[in-house]
Design a protein around this motif. Structure first.
Motif, mmCIF file in Angstrom:
data_model
loop_
_atom_site.group_PDB
_atom_site.id
_atom_site.type_symbol
_atom_site.label_atom_id
_atom_site.label_comp_id
_atom_site.label_asym_id
_atom_site.label_seq_id
_atom_site.Cartn_x
_atom_site.Cartn_y
_atom_site.Cartn_z
ATOM 1 N N PHE A 80 53.236 -32.667 -10.300
ATOM 2 C CA PHE A 80 52.557 -32.544 -9.009
ATOM 3 C C PHE A 80 51.702 -33.785 -8.707
ATOM 4 C CE2 PHE A 80 49.087 -31.150 -6.271
ATOM 5 C CZ PHE A 80 49.737 -30.382 -5.312
ATOM 6 N N VAL A 81 50.917 -34.234 -9.687
ATOM 7 C CA VAL A 81 50.033 -35.381 -9.406
ATOM 8 C C VAL A 81 50.819 -36.703 -9.380
ATOM 9 C CG1 VAL A 81 48.009 -34.181 -10.330
ATOM 10 C CG2 VAL A 81 49.202 -35.838 -11.780
ATOM 11 N N ARG A 82 51.871 -36.786 -10.205
ATOM 12 C CA ARG A 82 52.691 -38.009 -10.165
ATOM 13 C C ARG A 82 53.332 -38.178 -8.795
ATOM 14 N NH1 ARG A 82 53.109 -40.750 -14.858
ATOM 15 N NH2 ARG A 82 53.119 -39.582 -16.795
ATOM 16 N N GLU A 83 53.842 -37.070 -8.245
ATOM 17 C CA GLU A 83 54.461 -37.123 -6.909
ATOM 18 C C GLU A 83 53.475 -37.609 -5.854
ATOM 19 O OE1 GLU A 83 55.783 -33.125 -6.122
ATOM 20 O OE2 GLU A 83 57.364 -33.278 -7.633
ATOM 21 N N ARG A 84 52.194 -37.441 -6.133
ATOM 22 C CA ARG A 84 51.171 -37.840 -5.168
ATOM 23 C C ARG A 84 50.498 -39.163 -5.528
ATOM 24 N NH1 ARG A 84 52.590 -33.061 -5.004
ATOM 25 N NH2 ARG A 84 52.582 -31.896 -3.047
#
Ligand SMILES: Cc1cc2nc3c(=O)[nH]c(=O)nc-3n(C[C@H](O)[C@H](O)[C@H](O)COP(=O)(O)O)c2cc1C
Length: 159
Positions: free
Chosen positions: A106-110
């Motif tokens: 989730f955080v990598r995608e952002r």
């Protein structure tokens, strides 16, 4: 060091852990701490220097995963500078399973750069006097461990 703590913690266990980790990272370098409780509202666009701060993400584990509602609260967040992310899952001492993997993706995608992750047992939301599950946790030992984890993260960032 200054960090930003974003947490979704309906029954308050994750909030205590998040605070202890942030104490370990910040080490009283500032007389205030940046944190945002996402229990009742989503995160909104952050501005200025906050965009470069290490961000501590704290979520509970529901059914072995990151809760959908936590994803919704954090959905609009973006990092423009690959800023460090510290991933934290709190769970009711059954198992944390895929929650940290979900949070990492989730955080990598952002646009964030995960640099550390930890799972911490807390009192289960379904714990009662008749059927206690991790009752009273996080206790002082748990909070000391969370603060120590934060201190190690601080060392890693400063290295
Ligand atoms: C719907 C739901 C599902 C849960 N699923 C799990 C689980 O799979 N594993 C586990 O160990 N705890 C599970 N728990 C317990 C929570 O992860 C635990 O109570 C956590 O500390 C709650 O965080 P909070 O106090 O910050 O809200 C679940 C709780 C709820 C409400």
């Amino acid at each position: 060091m200054k960090s930003l703590s974003l947490y979704f913690s309906p029954t308050g266990g994750g909030e205590k852990i998040a605070k202890a980790i942030q104490n370990g990272i910040d080490q009283n370098d500032y007389d205030y701490q940046f944190s945002l409780n996402l229990n009742k509202r989503p995160v909104s666009a952050e501005t200025g220097e906050i965009e470069t701060l290490p961000v501590i993400f704290t979520i509970p584990v529901y059914g072995g995963h990151m809760p959908k509602v936590a994803m919704e609260r954090l959905n609009t967040l973006r990092s423009e500078c690959n800023q460090p992310a510290i991933l934290v899952a709190v769970y009711g001492n059954r198992a944390f399973e895929k929650a940290l993997i979900d949070l990492e993706a989730f955080v990598r995608e952002r646009g964030f750069n995960p640099i550390a992750a930890g799972a911490f047992p807390c009192e289960h939301s379904y714990s009662t006097d008749e059927t206690p599950i991790a009752a009273g946790r996080p206790d002082n030992t748990d909070l000391k461990m969370a603060e120590e984890f934060g201190r190690l993260v601080r060392e890693k960032i400063l290295r």
